[in-house]
Design a protein around this motif. Structure first.
Motif: not given
Length: 431
Positions: A139-143, A177-180, A279-284, A422-430
């Protein structure tokens, strides 16, 4: 006899001196040319030859160094292959985090070592690493469909590989590359996962190597604590305070780097084998920075967002603190979502009426006081991240380290997904 020798020498010297008049310079030069001209000339010639020889040796040495540098990647790969069949590609010496990238400026570590990755397809590229296995999504991994995640071994370290698919579009490659670059610019911190390398080989190969934390995301760890009392899945209030202190330290550091996380929650915290929380999940945070967003990201879970963010205002350090209070709620309930009985669309109105987080069963006065100081309706009244870390350290000193935290009931995954939104939004994380 001695008297005769002395007389003869004196006579010879006198005769020689008499051969040249005192004013006859030419005669004097000819007479003493060996001492005055020949010997200095030989000395000068010897110095010139010595200097020329040294210059030639320096030139040859530099030429050999350049040739060795050009051939180093190939020799490096062969020597590593002789020692072990797995550890090719990235070799980070202890204490050095090489952020090596052909296209992305990595400004954190200047002493970066060379990195060599074969220019092959995605499948072949994974042969450069040892013990590669696909990392199952949670559930906590990027899609992100353009990125594939793998678990691997590099230089006796467990790592996670974020591999950009060869089929990725140009814009997806730019984001990768930008995220890196974004993560490297934050710099190292003991409670942020270490980025061990970022490698590209034209035209499409791109791999980001991040340290693996054995127990994965904190949300999954909390759920496992529900099912067993075996070590290490034993959550006590003391351990809760210790892990929360580590996360708050990372959050304080990010704020000092002018970075608002905007996605704090158990899903965005990773747990190591020694139960260190990072702490991770820095994609947002990266997406917001790259788009210069002024409103909440519609792809993030709203149950963890502060009232002002739900009302349309931008994220801020104080909104991160609000989300941190809900993280504490997740920890003391072993992974239950906040405001479980409300829909995300009803949450803002509920909060505006003055209804805030309820005290969970088994929550101590000290812990609930910290949670309440985070979840104040007014951003100005919330505790600062720096003060938050101090409060958590103080709480750890007196917290109960024996009594295990218990969940109110067994976990129903479908119910959790519904209550967490989760049904109302999409999760991005670790990752």
């Amino acid at each position: 006899m001695a008297t005769n020798t002395t007389t003869t020498t004196t006579t010879t010297t006198t005769t020689t001196n008499r051969t040249c008049a005192p004013t006859d310079n030419l005669c004097i030069v000819v007479t003493y040319q060996q001492a005055v001209i020949i010997i200095p000339v030989f000395l000068l010639l010897g110095s010139v030859i010595t200097i020329a020889t040294m210059l030639v040796l320096v030139y040859l040495h530099r030429k050999r160094v350049r040739r060795a540098a050009n051939a180093a990647p190939a020799r490096f790969g062969r020597s590593r292959h002789r020692r072990t069949r797995h550890l090719q590609g990235i070799d980070a010496p202890p204490g050095i985090d090489p952020l090596e990238h052909e296209e992305v400026p990595m400004a954190v570590h200047k002493r970066a070592t060379g990195v060599a990755v074969p220019r092959v397809t995605t499948e072949g590229r994974l042969g450069s690493f040892g013990q590669v296995a696909a990392l199952p999504r949670t559930l906590s991994m990027a899609t992100d469909e353009s990125v594939v995640l793998y678990r691997a071994r590099v230089d006796h370290k467990d790592v996670v590989l974020r591999v950009l698919k060869d089929s990725a579009a140009r814009e997806e490659r730019r984001r990768f590359l930008g995220f890196a670059s974004f993560v490297s610019g934050l710099g190292p911190h003991p409670f942020l996962p270490a980025v061990l390398g970022s490698v590209t080989t034209p035209p499409s190969t791109a791999v980001m190597v991040v340290e693996e934390l054995r127990h994965g995301d904190l949300l999954g760890f909390l759920w496992r604590c529900r099912r067993t009392d075996a070590s290490p899945y034993q959550m006590t209030e003391k351990r809760l305070f210790a892990m929360a202190t580590q996360v708050s330290s990372a959050l304080e550091y990010l704020h000092s780097r002018q970075c608002v996380h905007s996605n704090v929650g158990a899903r965005s915290v990773l747990v190591g084998g020694d139960l260190t929380a990072k702490l991770w999940g820095l994609g947002a945070a990266y997406r917001r920075q790259s788009r210069a967003a002024n409103a909440a990201d519609a792809t993030e879970l709203k149950k963890w967002q502060a009232p002002e963010v739900l009302a349309g205002r931008d994220f801020s350090p104080s909104s991160d603190v609000w989300s941190f209070g809900l993280l504490l709620y997740e920890m003391i309930t072993l992974g239950e979502p906040p405001f479980a009985q409300l829909r995300s669309t009803d949450l803002l109105q509920h909060l505006q009426r003055g209804n805030y987080l309820r005290r969970p069963p088994g929550c101590s006065n000290k812990l609930f006081a910290v949670m309440s100081s985070c979840c104040q309706g007014s951003p100005r009244r919330r505790i600062a991240a720096a003060t938050l870390a101090e409060e958590l350290r103080a709480g750890e000193m007196t917290a109960d380290g024996r009594t295990l935290v218990r969940a109110a009931g067994p976990l129903d995954t479908e119910k959790y997904l519904r209550e967490a939104g989760y049904g109302e939004a999409y999760n991005y994380a670790a990752l």
